[in-house]
Every structure is written in C-alpha cells, then in structure tokens.
Scaffold this active site. Structure first.
Site, PDB file in Angstrom:
ATOM      1  N   SER A  62      -2.517  72.753 -45.890  1.00 41.24           N
ATOM      2  CA  SER A  62      -4.029  72.984 -45.492  1.00 41.24           C
ATOM      3  C   SER A  62      -3.779  71.284 -44.896  1.00 41.24           C
ATOM      4  O   SER A  62      -3.415  70.521 -44.739  1.00 41.24           O
ATOM      5  CB  SER A  62      -4.827  73.314 -46.188  1.00 41.24           C
ATOM      6  OG  SER A  62      -5.996  73.489 -45.530  1.00 41.24           O
ATOM      7  N   TYR A  65      -9.012  71.416 -35.595  1.00 42.14           N
ATOM      8  CA  TYR A  65      -8.106  71.359 -36.030  1.00 42.14           C
ATOM      9  C   TYR A  65      -8.984  72.157 -37.939  1.00 42.14           C
ATOM     10  O   TYR A  65      -8.420  72.496 -38.850  1.00 42.14           O
ATOM     11  CB  TYR A  65      -7.850  69.850 -36.395  1.00 42.14           C
ATOM     12  CG  TYR A  65      -7.025  69.328 -37.813  1.00 42.14           C
ATOM     13  CD1 TYR A  65      -5.847  69.743 -37.438  1.00 42.14           C
ATOM     14  CD2 TYR A  65      -7.863  69.006 -39.187  1.00 42.14           C
ATOM     15  CE1 TYR A  65      -5.021  69.485 -38.900  1.00 42.14           C
ATOM     16  CE2 TYR A  65      -6.649  68.447 -39.823  1.00 42.14           C
ATOM     17  CZ  TYR A  65      -5.572  68.993 -39.947  1.00 42.14           C
ATOM     18  OH  TYR A  65      -4.444  68.504 -40.710  1.00 42.14           O
ATOM     19  N   LYS A  76      -8.027  75.222 -40.192  1.00 48.67           N
ATOM     20  CA  LYS A  76      -7.539  74.819 -41.795  1.00 48.67           C
ATOM     21  C   LYS A  76      -8.401  75.951 -42.372  1.00 48.67           C
ATOM     22  O   LYS A  76      -7.655  76.470 -43.335  1.00 48.67           O
ATOM     23  CB  LYS A  76      -6.978  73.182 -41.904  1.00 48.67           C
ATOM     24  CG  LYS A  76      -6.717  72.578 -41.503  1.00 48.67           C
ATOM     25  CD  LYS A  76      -4.722  72.940 -42.021  1.00 48.67           C
ATOM     26  CE  LYS A  76      -3.905  71.740 -41.397  1.00 48.67           C
ATOM     27  NZ  LYS A  76      -2.528  72.763 -41.257  1.00 48.67           N
TER      28      LYS A  76
HETATM   29  N1  LIG Z   1      -0.273  63.862 -41.370  1.00 49.71           N
HETATM   30  C1  LIG Z   1      -0.942  63.907 -42.181  1.00 49.71           C
HETATM   31  O1  LIG Z   1      -1.922  63.129 -42.737  1.00 49.71           O
HETATM   32  C2  LIG Z   1      -2.037  65.520 -42.885  1.00 49.71           C
HETATM   33  C3  LIG Z   1      -2.671  65.263 -43.670  1.00 49.71           C
HETATM   34  C4  LIG Z   1      -3.539  66.534 -43.595  1.00 49.71           C
HETATM   35  C5  LIG Z   1      -2.960  67.138 -43.538  1.00 49.71           C
HETATM   36  N2  LIG Z   1      -1.681  67.859 -42.499  1.00 49.71           N
HETATM   37  C6  LIG Z   1      -0.781  68.877 -42.219  1.00 49.71           C
HETATM   38  O2  LIG Z   1       0.383  69.046 -42.337  1.00 49.71           O
HETATM   39  C7  LIG Z   1       1.500  69.935 -41.969  1.00 49.71           C
HETATM   40  C8  LIG Z   1       3.092  68.641 -41.494  1.00 49.71           C
HETATM   41  O3  LIG Z   1       2.158  67.567 -40.225  1.00 49.71           O
HETATM   42  P1  LIG Z   1       2.376  66.721 -40.449  1.00 49.71           P
HETATM   43  O4  LIG Z   1       2.255  65.310 -40.961  1.00 49.71           O
HETATM   44  O5  LIG Z   1       3.886  65.907 -40.607  1.00 49.71           O
HETATM   45  O6  LIG Z   1       2.948  66.444 -37.893  1.00 49.71           O
HETATM   46  P2  LIG Z   1       4.342  65.969 -37.245  1.00 49.71           P
HETATM   47  O7  LIG Z   1       5.549  64.795 -38.199  1.00 49.71           O
HETATM   48  O8  LIG Z   1       3.916  65.977 -36.152  1.00 49.71           O
HETATM   49  O9  LIG Z   1       4.943  67.903 -38.030  1.00 49.71           O
HETATM   50  C9  LIG Z   1       3.976  68.481 -37.105  1.00 49.71           C
HETATM   51  C10 LIG Z   1       5.508  69.261 -37.497  1.00 49.71           C
HETATM   52  O10 LIG Z   1       4.757  70.927 -36.476  1.00 49.71           O
HETATM   53  C11 LIG Z   1       6.060  71.501 -36.110  1.00 49.71           C
HETATM   54  N3  LIG Z   1       5.492  72.236 -34.461  1.00 49.71           N
HETATM   55  C12 LIG Z   1       4.196  72.467 -34.205  1.00 49.71           C
HETATM   56  N4  LIG Z   1       3.746  73.772 -33.483  1.00 49.71           N
HETATM   57  C13 LIG Z   1       5.108  74.138 -34.158  1.00 49.71           C
HETATM   58  C14 LIG Z   1       5.470  75.637 -33.322  1.00 49.71           C
HETATM   59  N5  LIG Z   1       4.478  76.236 -32.502  1.00 49.71           N
HETATM   60  N6  LIG Z   1       6.649  76.204 -34.055  1.00 49.71           N
HETATM   61  C15 LIG Z   1       7.419  75.521 -34.809  1.00 49.71           C
HETATM   62  N7  LIG Z   1       6.776  74.185 -35.204  1.00 49.71           N
HETATM   63  C16 LIG Z   1       5.969  73.343 -35.088  1.00 49.71           C
HETATM   64  C17 LIG Z   1       6.011  70.955 -35.092  1.00 49.71           C
HETATM   65  O11 LIG Z   1       7.409  70.489 -34.396  1.00 49.71           O
HETATM   66  P3  LIG Z   1       7.348  69.350 -33.306  1.00 49.71           P
HETATM   67  O12 LIG Z   1       7.739  67.840 -33.356  1.00 49.71           O
HETATM   68  O13 LIG Z   1       8.943  70.352 -32.481  1.00 49.71           O
HETATM   69  O14 LIG Z   1       6.084  69.716 -32.473  1.00 49.71           O
HETATM   70  C18 LIG Z   1       6.734  68.814 -35.988  1.00 49.71           C
HETATM   71  O15 LIG Z   1       7.852  69.502 -37.300  1.00 49.71           O
HETATM   72  C19 LIG Z   1       0.458  70.181 -40.386  1.00 49.71           C
HETATM   73  O16 LIG Z   1       0.016  71.010 -41.144  1.00 49.71           O
HETATM   74  C20 LIG Z   1      -0.813  69.109 -40.522  1.00 49.71           C
HETATM   75  O17 LIG Z   1      -1.894  69.591 -40.404  1.00 49.71           O
HETATM   76  C21 LIG Z   1      -0.292  66.443 -42.173  1.00 49.71           C
END
Ligand SMILES: NC(=O)c1ccc[n+]([C@@H]2O[C@H](COP(=O)([O-])OP(=O)(O)OC[C@H]3O[C@@H](n4cnc5c(N)ncnc54)[C@H](OP(=O)(O)O)[C@@H]3O)[C@@H](O)[C@H]2O)c1
Length: 298
Positions: free
Chosen positions: A141, A155, A159
């Site tokens: 989340s 967004y 969540k």
């Molecule tokens: N970064 C932050 O500060 C933060 C904070 C709070 C929560 N989050 C949560 O953490 C999780 C991971 O985010 P992240 O920060 O690692 O972002 P990220 O680097 O953009 O990674 C997101 C991942 O989700 C994949 N994805 C997107 N659409 C998809 C689909 N339809 N099917 C399968 N995979 C898909 C992407 O694959 P592709 O690259 O192939 O598109 C990528 O591997 C998310 O749920 C995000 O909301 C992140």
C-alpha cells in the site's frame, strides 16, 4: 509428521524498484521458492540484474491486468507446489493529477493496476490457500492509502480501496490460518516518482502557467521529489520489512515500512481531524499561490 516444504512466494512487479529489492532480499535471506513476475516487456531486466532461473527461482511473464497471464502463472505454481503460500502484490503505478483533470480511462487504469488486479490475484490464490489452511497475502500500500495529498487523488483512491478490501479480507480468511498484511511505505529514496504518470489534462496544466491548477503541480511535484531524495528509507529497507513480515508468526494487518509512514499513522490517529487537515493544508508548499489568488480553505 512430514517435514514442512519450502514456502512458495509469488511476487508481482519484481523486475525493478521495490519489487526487485524484495526479490533480492528473499533470495539472499530466505530459502523460499520464488516466483518472480514482471510484465512481458520487462522480463529482460531480470537478466540485466543477474537474476536467472534455477532450482529456487522461477521467472514468469505476468501483466497483472491480463486474466490469462494471472491464470497461467498461478495454475503452474499450484500444479507444482499445491498452492501459492505467500502472495506479494507489489506491482503498482501512480498518476499525478487533481480530481478535475482525470478522465474515466485514466481512472480505470489507476484503479485497475493498484486495486482490481491485486484483488483478482487474491481471489485466484485463495481456494488453494484455504485448502491447505495457511497462507500469507501481502499487498504494498502506501502512506497514500492512509492519507491523501493534493494532485495524488486517484493514486490515494486506489490505495484506500486496497486498504479497505484487505481489512475486510483480514477477518474473512483468519479461520483458515491465512494472514493478510498491508505494507505501508512512505517516501522511498528511489526513482519511483520519476515514473509518475500524468493524465492528459494534468500534463497540459503542468505545462501552462495560465491554467488555474498550474501552481498545484508546480508546487507539489518538486516537493514530492525533494521528500523522496531526502528520506533515509530505501527499497532495500522496505524489502527487509517485507521479509520480516513474512517470517512473523502473526503478522499485523498494517505494517508501517518507513519512519514517515509511522509518523503519519500516529498523526492521523491521534490528531483531531479538523486540526489535522488545517495543519497539513498550511504546510503545503507555496499554498498561498495556489488557484487564482485564493488562499482560504473553506
Ligand atoms: N516509490 C515510492 O516512494 C512508493 C511509496 C509508497 C508505495 N509505493 C508502492 O510500491 C510499489 C512498487 O513501486 P516502486 O516504487 O517500486 O515503483 P516502480 O519502480 O515504478 O515499480 C513498479 C512495478 O510495477 C510494475 N507494474 C506496473 N504495471 C504493471 C502491470 N500491469 N503488470 C505487472 N506489473 C506492473 C512495473 O513494471 P514495469 O516497469 O514493467 O512497468 C514495476 O515493476 C507500488 O505498489 C507503489 O504504489 C511506492
């Protein structure tokens, strides 16, 4: 009594960012069998990061929005191991937009990936998990799932939806020994927010200073970027929290995974709402310049 078999972990969005960090952490620090999945077009990244198939690791293409791919991966795991023991819904995207700048397709994409797809994954793994009477479901989340920030409306909606359904699920599946957890990171020191998607209208507004919402984007985007750059939390530290959550005998429903998430959860819980909203409003960057000369929340 037969020796317990290794746990099988199915992870979505594993080729980059937090997903990749979780994959590496589980590979290095556990003996679980890992089913690492990524969108078909991103599979090559596994190779680039030195992740190859082996006795413990399966690499599978999975766009979480494609029903046939969800079915193929989960059916293969169940045929080989009986059930997915641990499902980690990590894949996610984020749109930057005020409510007024979202059309129905964009909203559908945001809700589809962050909420509907995890729910479909959960529905598909549950029967086998219930049959074996144990399992873990972790969904990533966000602080955005406990509080909303301007320009992150859909967004947060996605969540919040994930949080609400997971909370109900927590009660529903306890009789079968299945534990449901929400991993709540705040800002993570990563390039995650450089991947933020703009809607058609939010893109236009961000590029045109005369647009009534321009200042919202002009203020929030660098603010969020700065928070991400300055936070001590990393994908690795959040991945460690995920690993520890899986290892806990009774993991909690909500797991704050960064210090700011912990702070905001306390703030949200203990601060009276009317003070909380006003305090946050006045802390928004350059808020007095937002809108055409208006600086008063009604
Ligand atoms: N970064 C932050 O500060 C933060 C904070 C709070 C929560 N989050 C949560 O953490 C999780 C991971 O985010 P992240 O920060 O690692 O972002 P990220 O680097 O953009 O990674 C997101 C991942 O989700 C994949 N994805 C997107 N659409 C998809 C689909 N339809 N099917 C399968 N995979 C898909 C992407 O694959 P592709 O690259 O192939 O598109 C990528 O591997 C998310 O749920 C995000 O909301 C992140």
């Amino acid at each position: 009594m037969s020796k317990p078999r290794k746990q099988t972990v199915l992870l979505t969005g594993a080729s980059t960012g937090l997903g990749l960090a979780i994959a590496k952490e589980l590979l290095a620090k556990t003996s679980h069998h890992l089913v690492l999945t990524a969108r078909p077009e991103s599979m090559l990244r596994f190779h680039n990061h030195g992740l190859t198939e082996g006795e413990r690791v399966w690499l599978r293409a999975l766009d979480v929005q494609v029903a046939a791919q969800r079915e193929a991966v989960i059916a293969e795991v169940e045929a080989a191991f009986g059930a997915v023991d641990v499902l980690i819904n990590n894949a996610g995207v984020s749109y930057r937009s005020v409510v007024e700048h979202v059309d129905s397709d964009e909203q559908e994409a945001q809700m589809g990936i962050n909420y509907q797809a995890p729910m479909e994954m959960i529905r598909r793994v549950l029967p086998a998990m219930r049959a074996q009477r144990h399992g873990r479901i972790l969904s990533v989340s966000s602080v955005g799932g406990m509080m909303a920030m301007p320009t992150m409306a859909i967004y947060s909606a996605s969540k919040f939806a994930l949080e609400g359904a997971s909370e109900a699920l927590w009660y529903e599946v306890r009789p079968w020994g299945i534990h449901v957890s929400l991993i709540q990171p705040g800002f993570i020191h990563s390039d995650g927010f450089t991947k933020v998607r703009m809607t058609r209208e939010s893109q236009f507004s961000a590029e045109h200073p005369s647009d009534p919402y321009h200042q919202h984007y002009a203020s929030m985007a660098p603010f969020i970027g700065k928070m991400m750059k300055n936070t001590p939390a990393t994908p690795h530290s959040v991945a460690r929290t995920v690993r520890k959550t899986i290892a806990r005998k009774r993991p909690p429903l909500r797991v704050t995974a960064t210090w700011d998430a912990w702070f905001f959860s306390l703030f949200r819980r203990w601060m009276p709402r009317f003070i909380y909203h006003r305090l946050l409003y006045w802390r928004l960057p350059r808020v007095k310049r937002w809108g055409p000369g208006g600086d008063n929340p009604s």
